[in-house]
Design an enzyme around this catalytic site. Structure first.
Site, PDB file in Angstrom:
ATOM      1  N   GLU A   1      28.923  30.072  47.017  1.00 33.22           N
ATOM      2  CA  GLU A   1      27.488  30.332  46.999  1.00 33.22           C
ATOM      3  C   GLU A   1      26.909  30.265  45.588  1.00 33.22           C
ATOM      4  O   GLU A   1      27.575  30.597  44.610  1.00 33.22           O
ATOM      5  CB  GLU A   1      27.215  31.704  47.617  1.00 33.22           C
ATOM      6  CG  GLU A   1      27.500  31.681  49.115  1.00 33.22           C
ATOM      7  CD  GLU A   1      27.271  33.014  49.802  1.00 33.22           C
ATOM      8  OE1 GLU A   1      26.885  32.989  50.972  1.00 33.22           O
ATOM      9  OE2 GLU A   1      27.480  34.072  49.186  1.00 33.22           O
TER      10      GLU A   1
ATOM     11  N   CYS B   1      22.519  31.533  39.403  1.00 34.57           N
ATOM     12  CA  CYS B   1      23.770  32.296  39.368  1.00 34.57           C
ATOM     13  C   CYS B   1      24.837  31.437  40.054  1.00 34.57           C
ATOM     14  O   CYS B   1      24.726  31.149  41.243  1.00 34.57           O
ATOM     15  CB  CYS B   1      23.541  33.611  40.109  1.00 34.57           C
ATOM     16  SG  CYS B   1      25.018  34.611  40.284  1.00 34.57           S
TER      17      CYS B   1
ATOM     18  N   CYS C   1      38.192  35.413  44.817  1.00 35.65           N
ATOM     19  CA  CYS C   1      38.565  35.966  43.512  1.00 35.65           C
ATOM     20  C   CYS C   1      39.859  36.732  43.685  1.00 35.65           C
ATOM     21  O   CYS C   1      40.052  37.426  44.684  1.00 35.65           O
ATOM     22  CB  CYS C   1      37.475  36.890  42.974  1.00 35.65           C
ATOM     23  SG  CYS C   1      37.855  37.521  41.312  1.00 35.65           S
TER      24      CYS C   1
ATOM     25  N   CYS D   1      38.355  43.742  42.700  1.00 36.10           N
ATOM     26  CA  CYS D   1      37.562  44.924  42.354  1.00 36.10           C
ATOM     27  C   CYS D   1      37.150  45.600  43.661  1.00 36.10           C
ATOM     28  O   CYS D   1      36.768  44.938  44.632  1.00 36.10           O
ATOM     29  CB  CYS D   1      36.336  44.539  41.530  1.00 36.10           C
ATOM     30  SG  CYS D   1      36.801  43.805  39.959  1.00 36.10           S
TER      31      CYS D   1
ATOM     32  N   CYS E   1      33.582  44.923  45.497  1.00 37.53           N
ATOM     33  CA  CYS E   1      33.046  43.556  45.475  1.00 37.53           C
ATOM     34  C   CYS E   1      33.451  42.787  46.722  1.00 37.53           C
ATOM     35  O   CYS E   1      34.634  42.707  47.062  1.00 37.53           O
ATOM     36  CB  CYS E   1      33.537  42.848  44.220  1.00 37.53           C
ATOM     37  SG  CYS E   1      33.117  41.096  44.176  1.00 37.53           S
TER      38      CYS E   1
ATOM     39  N   GLY F   1      33.900  34.725  41.983  1.00 33.39           N
ATOM     40  CA  GLY F   1      35.028  34.399  41.119  1.00 33.39           C
ATOM     41  C   GLY F   1      34.935  34.957  39.714  1.00 33.39           C
ATOM     42  O   GLY F   1      33.881  35.424  39.275  1.00 33.39           O
ATOM     43  N   GLU F   2      36.066  34.920  39.023  1.00 34.73           N
ATOM     44  CA  GLU F   2      36.147  35.380  37.637  1.00 34.73           C
ATOM     45  C   GLU F   2      36.188  34.140  36.737  1.00 34.73           C
ATOM     46  O   GLU F   2      37.193  33.438  36.673  1.00 34.73           O
ATOM     47  CB  GLU F   2      37.427  36.229  37.467  1.00 34.73           C
ATOM     48  CG  GLU F   2      37.796  36.530  36.029  1.00 34.73           C
ATOM     49  CD  GLU F   2      36.677  37.111  35.173  1.00 34.73           C
ATOM     50  OE1 GLU F   2      36.038  38.105  35.562  1.00 34.73           O
ATOM     51  OE2 GLU F   2      36.433  36.547  34.081  1.00 34.73           O
TER      52      GLU F   2
ATOM     53  N   SER G   1      29.947  36.130  32.720  1.00 31.65           N
ATOM     54  CA  SER G   1      30.222  37.522  33.067  1.00 31.65           C
ATOM     55  C   SER G   1      31.702  37.654  33.372  1.00 31.65           C
ATOM     56  O   SER G   1      32.251  36.895  34.171  1.00 31.65           O
ATOM     57  CB  SER G   1      29.400  37.916  34.299  1.00 31.65           C
ATOM     58  OG  SER G   1      29.755  39.207  34.736  1.00 31.65           O
TER      59      SER G   1
ATOM     60  N   SER H   1      31.785  43.397  32.765  1.00 39.64           N
ATOM     61  CA  SER H   1      31.650  44.316  33.891  1.00 39.64           C
ATOM     62  C   SER H   1      32.468  45.568  33.612  1.00 39.64           C
ATOM     63  O   SER H   1      33.685  45.557  33.736  1.00 39.64           O
ATOM     64  CB  SER H   1      32.145  43.628  35.166  1.00 39.64           C
ATOM     65  OG  SER H   1      31.312  42.543  35.454  1.00 39.64           O
ATOM     66  N   LEU H   2      31.770  46.632  33.218  1.00 39.30           N
ATOM     67  CA  LEU H   2      32.477  47.835  32.760  1.00 39.30           C
ATOM     68  C   LEU H   2      32.769  48.784  33.922  1.00 39.30           C
ATOM     69  O   LEU H   2      33.917  49.085  34.213  1.00 39.30           O
ATOM     70  CB  LEU H   2      31.615  48.501  31.690  1.00 39.30           C
ATOM     71  CG  LEU H   2      32.282  49.484  30.753  1.00 39.30           C
ATOM     72  CD1 LEU H   2      33.524  48.903  30.111  1.00 39.30           C
ATOM     73  CD2 LEU H   2      31.294  49.930  29.673  1.00 39.30           C
ATOM     74  N   HIS H   3      31.739  49.320  34.516  1.00 41.30           N
ATOM     75  CA  HIS H   3      31.816  50.069  35.771  1.00 41.30           C
ATOM     76  C   HIS H   3      32.513  51.427  35.719  1.00 41.30           C
ATOM     77  O   HIS H   3      32.503  52.153  36.720  1.00 41.30           O
ATOM     78  CB  HIS H   3      32.460  49.237  36.899  1.00 41.30           C
ATOM     79  CG  HIS H   3      31.828  47.914  37.123  1.00 41.30           C
ATOM     80  ND1 HIS H   3      30.470  47.725  37.114  1.00 41.30           N
ATOM     81  CD2 HIS H   3      32.366  46.689  37.353  1.00 41.30           C
ATOM     82  CE1 HIS H   3      30.206  46.440  37.329  1.00 41.30           C
ATOM     83  NE2 HIS H   3      31.333  45.798  37.471  1.00 41.30           N
TER      84      HIS H   3
ATOM     85  N   ASN I   1      25.321  46.992  45.919  1.00 42.24           N
ATOM     86  CA  ASN I   1      24.852  46.264  47.104  1.00 42.24           C
ATOM     87  C   ASN I   1      25.904  46.365  48.190  1.00 42.24           C
ATOM     88  O   ASN I   1      27.014  45.871  48.019  1.00 42.24           O
ATOM     89  CB  ASN I   1      24.594  44.801  46.749  1.00 42.24           C
ATOM     90  CG  ASN I   1      23.388  44.666  45.840  1.00 42.24           C
ATOM     91  OD1 ASN I   1      22.335  45.227  46.119  1.00 42.24           O
ATOM     92  ND2 ASN I   1      23.560  43.988  44.724  1.00 42.24           N
TER      93      ASN I   1
ATOM     94  N   CYS J   1      23.875  40.634  44.049  1.00 45.89           N
ATOM     95  CA  CYS J   1      25.136  40.735  43.311  1.00 45.89           C
ATOM     96  C   CYS J   1      26.232  41.328  44.165  1.00 45.89           C
ATOM     97  O   CYS J   1      26.047  42.371  44.778  1.00 45.89           O
ATOM     98  CB  CYS J   1      24.982  41.756  42.198  1.00 45.89           C
ATOM     99  SG  CYS J   1      24.292  41.174  40.760  1.00 45.89           S
TER     100      CYS J   1
HETATM  101  N1  SAH Z   1      33.889  38.114  38.095  1.00 48.50           N
HETATM  102  C1  SAH Z   1      32.841  38.308  37.186  1.00 48.50           C
HETATM  103  C2  SAH Z   1      31.523  37.690  37.588  1.00 48.50           C
HETATM  104  C3  SAH Z   1      31.118  37.777  39.035  1.00 48.50           C
HETATM  105  S1  SAH Z   1      30.618  39.318  39.640  1.00 48.50           S
HETATM  106  C4  SAH Z   1      32.667  39.779  36.897  1.00 48.50           C
HETATM  107  O1  SAH Z   1      33.246  40.603  37.597  1.00 48.50           O
HETATM  108  O2  SAH Z   1      31.980  40.094  35.948  1.00 48.50           O
HETATM  109  C5  SAH Z   1      29.014  39.593  38.910  1.00 48.50           C
HETATM  110  C6  SAH Z   1      28.647  41.072  38.804  1.00 48.50           C
HETATM  111  O3  SAH Z   1      28.395  41.657  40.103  1.00 48.50           O
HETATM  112  C7  SAH Z   1      29.764  41.897  38.188  1.00 48.50           C
HETATM  113  O4  SAH Z   1      29.258  42.803  37.246  1.00 48.50           O
HETATM  114  C8  SAH Z   1      30.301  42.619  39.381  1.00 48.50           C
HETATM  115  O5  SAH Z   1      31.022  43.749  39.024  1.00 48.50           O
HETATM  116  C9  SAH Z   1      29.050  42.914  40.162  1.00 48.50           C
HETATM  117  N2  SAH Z   1      29.289  43.315  41.537  1.00 48.50           N
HETATM  118  C10 SAH Z   1      30.354  43.037  42.312  1.00 48.50           C
HETATM  119  N3  SAH Z   1      30.216  43.597  43.534  1.00 48.50           N
HETATM  120  C11 SAH Z   1      29.028  44.238  43.530  1.00 48.50           C
HETATM  121  C12 SAH Z   1      28.303  44.969  44.524  1.00 48.50           C
HETATM  122  N4  SAH Z   1      28.785  45.130  45.757  1.00 48.50           N
HETATM  123  N5  SAH Z   1      27.106  45.489  44.190  1.00 48.50           N
HETATM  124  C13 SAH Z   1      26.593  45.279  42.959  1.00 48.50           C
HETATM  125  N6  SAH Z   1      27.214  44.574  41.993  1.00 48.50           N
HETATM  126  C14 SAH Z   1      28.421  44.058  42.264  1.00 48.50           C
HETATM  127 FE1  SF4 Z   2      36.257  39.135  41.044  1.00 45.02          FE
HETATM  128 FE2  SF4 Z   2      34.102  39.854  39.595  1.00 45.02          FE
HETATM  129 FE3  SF4 Z   2      34.316  40.516  42.220  1.00 45.02          FE
HETATM  130 FE4  SF4 Z   2      35.893  41.691  40.417  1.00 45.02          FE
HETATM  131  S1  SF4 Z   2      33.645  41.842  40.547  1.00 45.02           S
HETATM  132  S2  SF4 Z   2      36.537  40.899  42.405  1.00 45.02           S
HETATM  133  S3  SF4 Z   2      36.267  40.027  38.989  1.00 45.02           S
HETATM  134  S4  SF4 Z   2      34.137  38.452  41.386  1.00 45.02           S
END
Ligand code: SAH
Ligand code: SF4
Length: 383
Positions: free
Chosen positions: A91, A104, A111, A115, A118, A168-169, A200, A222-224, A299, A342
């Site tokens: 997508e 985007c 991936c 995480c 995600c 993806g990463e 990212s 992506s710190l979190h 989300n 996202c």
């Molecule tokens: N893999 C990379 C880029 C893709 S994800 C990364 O992790 O940075 C893009 C962003 O969306 C990241 O910051 C990710 O942590 C965030 N993300 C993933 N799942 C999400 C969700 N369910 N709600 C909001 N943000 C999310």
């Molecule tokens: Fe992969 Fe980024 Fe999703 Fe983590 S947040 S699973 S690195 S796409």
């Protein structure tokens, strides 16, 4: 097999042209036709000698991933689904704003990093996208969106910014990503400034150094979570590259970066990482890294197990960071009605990681699947 010219950046195309006995300026001309003008028909490249056009028709193609669907959200967000073969699809989302248009794009089918919050991570991993599949998303979206006629002459491109924040990463697919990034920046292709292209990453430390050396663009991390204990659970790659290493890598990146700050992304998960104490711990963690924070309301997706932090909690969390001297924004959620927000991007991935089987209790975590389970691998979400 014809060569797909979308797999080459300027250097690669020049080298391929040299092999065909063609001069570098011819490669530049063709690059401009393909990316700047979005042309895939060699016969339409009118200033290219007929003999070269015929040679190209015989040996090459311009083949982006085909569009499966193109959906428009109530808020103007547009989501494309692209076919990347073998029943996999990725997508791409276009987000229009007053002062910019951001695309985007995805870097992998699925991936591998798992995480916890995600949707892409949940569905497993199939493979890296090729350079043509990465840049092909921009090529296709540019064609679909066209130029802005309001900006005079032949108009400006509607897509002014690109973020690698789709499926993806990106830094786990470095070798295919790099030529795509170079094309985004190339004046004969898309001509975007380094500040308007953002990678990212979940924090693949060695690849951050490679990016800094090869093609420093804006970086979002992506710190979190403010502590290793929590981040190990939410972003499992943290077990390999823990926070102290990640912070040091961010500092090193800034020496080369086109912007003088790192953007930290922080998904707000109700009762998990959103307390006042978490915000204070973050201030301590990033004390030596010039940065901005972008808070992302979680989300939801089916069976995620997480909830979005209440708006008041997000405001309070942001105010602690702001009072600590850090510019903090909260991401507006866009495109929710078409599952384009996202972390909701799921495309369609034939999982090779056996994760989906593990989650269903079909295979043990060691990854040995039964023959019958193996053939049923694959998930289809959001389609
Ligand atoms: N893999 C990379 C880029 C893709 S994800 C990364 O992790 O940075 C893009 C962003 O969306 C990241 O910051 C990710 O942590 C965030 N993300 C993933 N799942 C999400 C969700 N369910 N709600 C909001 N943000 C999310
Ligand atoms: Fe992969 Fe980024 Fe999703 Fe983590 S947040 S699973 S690195 S796409």
């Amino acid at each position: 097999m014809p060569v797909n010219l979308l797999d080459f950046d300027a250097e690669g195309l020049t080298a391929w042209f040299a092999q065909q006995g063609e001069k570098p300026f011819r490669a530049r001309q063709v690059l401009r036709w393909v990316h700047h003008f979005g042309e895939s028909d060699f016969n339409a490249m009118t200033d290219i000698a007929k003999s070269l056009r015929e040679k190209l028709i015989a040996t090459a193609t311009v083949s982006p991933p085909p569009t499966i669907s193109d959906k428009l959200s109530d808020d103007g967000t547009r989501k494309f689904l692209f076919d990347v073969g073998n029943r996999n699809a990725v997508e791409t989302v276009f987000i229009p704003e007053d002062d910019r248009g951001t695309l985007c794009i995805s870097s992998q089918a699925g991936c591998a990093l798992e995480c916890a919050f995600c949707s892409t991570g949940r569905q497993g991993f199939n493979r890296n996208l090729s350079t043509s599949e990465i840049i092909g998303q921009l090529w296709q979206a540019n064609r679909a969106l066209g130029r802005d006629p309001a900006s005079g002459n032949c108009g400006e491109r509607i897509i002014s910014n690109v973020v690698l924040m789709g499926m993806g990463e990106p830094l786990a697919n470095f070798d295919n990503l790099l030529p795509a990034l170079r094309l985004m920046l190339d004046d004969n292709a898309y001509g975007l400034s380094r500040r308007r292209v953002t990678v990212s990453t979940s924090g693949i430390v060695p690849a951050m150094a490679r990016l800094a050396a090869a093609c420093p663009v804006a970086l979002a991390v992506s710190l979190h979570a403010p502590t290793d204990g929590l981040r190990d659970k939410l972003v499992p790659i943290n077990r390999k590259y823990p926070l102290a290493e990640l912070m040091a890598a961010c500092q090193r990146y800034l020496v080369h970066a086109p912007r003088d700050f790192i953007t930290f992304e922080y998904v707000m998960l109700d009762g998990v990482n959103d307390s006042d104490a978490d915000a204070h711990a973050l201030l301590h963690l990033v004390r030596d890294v010039p940065c901005k924070f972008n808070l992302i309301p979680f989300n939801p997706f089916p069976a995620s197990g997480f909830h979005r932090s209440p708006a008041e909690r997000v405001r309070r969390f942001a105010s602690i960071l702001i009072n600590g001297g850090i510019v903090t924004t909260t991401r507006k959620t866009r495109g929710e009605d078409i599952d384009a927000a996202c972390g909701q991007l799921a495309g369609k991935v034939q999982d090779k990681s056996k994760r989906t089987l593990r989650a269903a209790g079909v295979v043990r975590a060691t990854g040995t699947a039964t023959a019958s389970a193996d053939t049923s691998a694959g998930v289809e979400l959001h389609l």
